[in-house]
Structures are given as C-alpha cells and as structure tokens.
Design a protein around this motif. Structure first.
Motif, PDB file in Angstrom:
ATOM      1  N   ASP A  46       6.787  -8.167 -70.339  1.00 24.25           N
ATOM      2  CA  ASP A  46       6.960  -9.554 -69.568  1.00 24.25           C
ATOM      3  C   ASP A  46       6.143 -10.540 -70.055  1.00 24.25           C
ATOM      4  OD1 ASP A  46       8.418  -8.093 -67.742  1.00 24.25           O
ATOM      5  OD2 ASP A  46       6.650  -7.622 -66.529  1.00 24.25           O
ATOM      6  N   ASP A  50       8.548 -15.163 -67.364  1.00 23.08           N
ATOM      7  CA  ASP A  50       9.632 -14.312 -67.423  1.00 23.08           C
ATOM      8  C   ASP A  50       9.180 -12.878 -67.020  1.00 23.08           C
ATOM      9  OD1 ASP A  50      11.919 -12.909 -67.495  1.00 23.08           O
ATOM     10  OD2 ASP A  50      12.835 -13.651 -69.025  1.00 23.08           O
ATOM     11  N   ASN A  51       8.930 -12.597 -65.846  1.00 26.45           N
ATOM     12  CA  ASN A  51       8.607 -11.128 -65.471  1.00 26.45           C
ATOM     13  C   ASN A  51       9.587 -10.425 -64.729  1.00 26.45           C
ATOM     14  OD1 ASN A  51       8.162 -12.477 -63.093  1.00 26.45           O
ATOM     15  ND2 ASN A  51       5.771 -12.130 -63.226  1.00 26.45           N
ATOM     16  N   ASP A  54      10.507  -6.634 -65.086  1.00 28.44           N
ATOM     17  CA  ASP A  54       9.551  -5.397 -64.996  1.00 28.44           C
ATOM     18  C   ASP A  54       9.338  -4.706 -66.445  1.00 28.44           C
ATOM     19  OD1 ASP A  54       7.272  -4.319 -64.009  1.00 28.44           O
ATOM     20  OD2 ASP A  54       8.453  -2.740 -62.850  1.00 28.44           O
ATOM     21  N   THR A  95      15.863  -5.337 -62.881  1.00 31.15           N
ATOM     22  CA  THR A  95      14.913  -4.273 -63.318  1.00 31.15           C
ATOM     23  C   THR A  95      15.712  -3.065 -63.751  1.00 31.15           C
ATOM     24  OG1 THR A  95      14.427  -3.505 -61.135  1.00 31.15           O
ATOM     25  CG2 THR A  95      12.889  -5.172 -62.012  1.00 31.15           C
TER      26      THR A  95
END
Length: 145
Positions: A46, A50-51, A54, A95
């Motif tokens: 990450d 921009d995470n 995950d 995710t």
C-alpha cells in the motif's frame, strides 16, 4: 501466480520493455529511444494515497493496466461513479483476489486491476488485457515520436 511470473510473461512475449523497480512494486513501460509509455504496474505494498487493496500481506499484489476506453467500456458498461477523492466506489471490494475490476483511483483514466490473479484468470482474461494495454502503450508511443 506470483508477481514475477507476470513480469517474466511480459518479457517473454513483448519487446521494447523498460522495467523499473520501485519501493512499492514493479512497473513496465513500452520504450523506444527516449520515449516510454506505461503499460503494466504490479503494486506489492500500500501507499499513502492508495491503500484500498490492503496489499501489505505476503504474496498479495495488484496488477494494474491501462486499456483502451472502448475495451474498458465493454468490461464495465456504466461509467464508474466517484467520490470527492476520485475513488471509484462502484461497489467493488478492492481487496478481493482474482477478479478484474476498475482501479480504485485511476478508473477514470481506464485503468483496471486484479488482486493476486490465479493462473486460470490470467490465461482466460488477464493475458489478453495485458496485450491490449501493451498495444495501447505502443500506439501512444507512435503518437509521441
């Protein structure tokens, strides 16, 4: 599949590749002379901005591609709605592995993503999308030269 398998596939099947390793992952560009154009990114961690995917887990990575707008619109029939940060919130679980979906941040620019694709999804869909992204990058190069 491992991220390096996808990089190897690209080197084995395409020419004029410029490879860059970053602190967050790997990037591939179509390059001739001093002109290079993006065609594939593998993000392995990450970033501050921009995470959504995950990624900070072993063997989890995100393949991102920029495909022609016509092809993007065939995959995703409606334009992706955005929030104030230009994050696509079309109901995607960013995710979830092994699904082709709009990129959470760059879908407005016709980017797509797949989290940790399996060999099956790679062979059924993703290899063709990589080819489209490579051809788009080559066309962009031809316009720039």
């Amino acid at each position: 599949m491992k991220a390096d398998d996808i990089i190897t596939y690209c080197f084995d099947n395409y020419g004029y590749i410029d490879y860059r390793h970053t602190s967050y992952g790997q990037e591939l560009f179509y390059r001739q002379g001093s002109i290079s154009t993006f065609f594939l990114n593998i993000l392995e961690f990450d970033t501050d901005d921009d995470n959504f995917s995950d990624l900070n887990h072993p063997d989890k990575y995100r393949v991102s591609l920029c495909i022609p707008s016509e092809e993007y619109n065939k995959l995703f029939s409606q334009l992706c709605p955005y929030d104030k940060k230009y994050v696509c919130y079309k109901g995607c679980d960013y995710t979830k592995p092994d699904i082709i979906m709009p990129h959470p941040v760059k879908s407005k620019e016709y980017f797509i993503q797949c989290i940790s694709p399996s060999k099956l999804i790679f062979e059924k869909v993703l290899d063709n999308l990589i080819s489209l992204s490579y051809k788009r990058a080559r066309q962009e190069y031809l316009l720039k030269r």
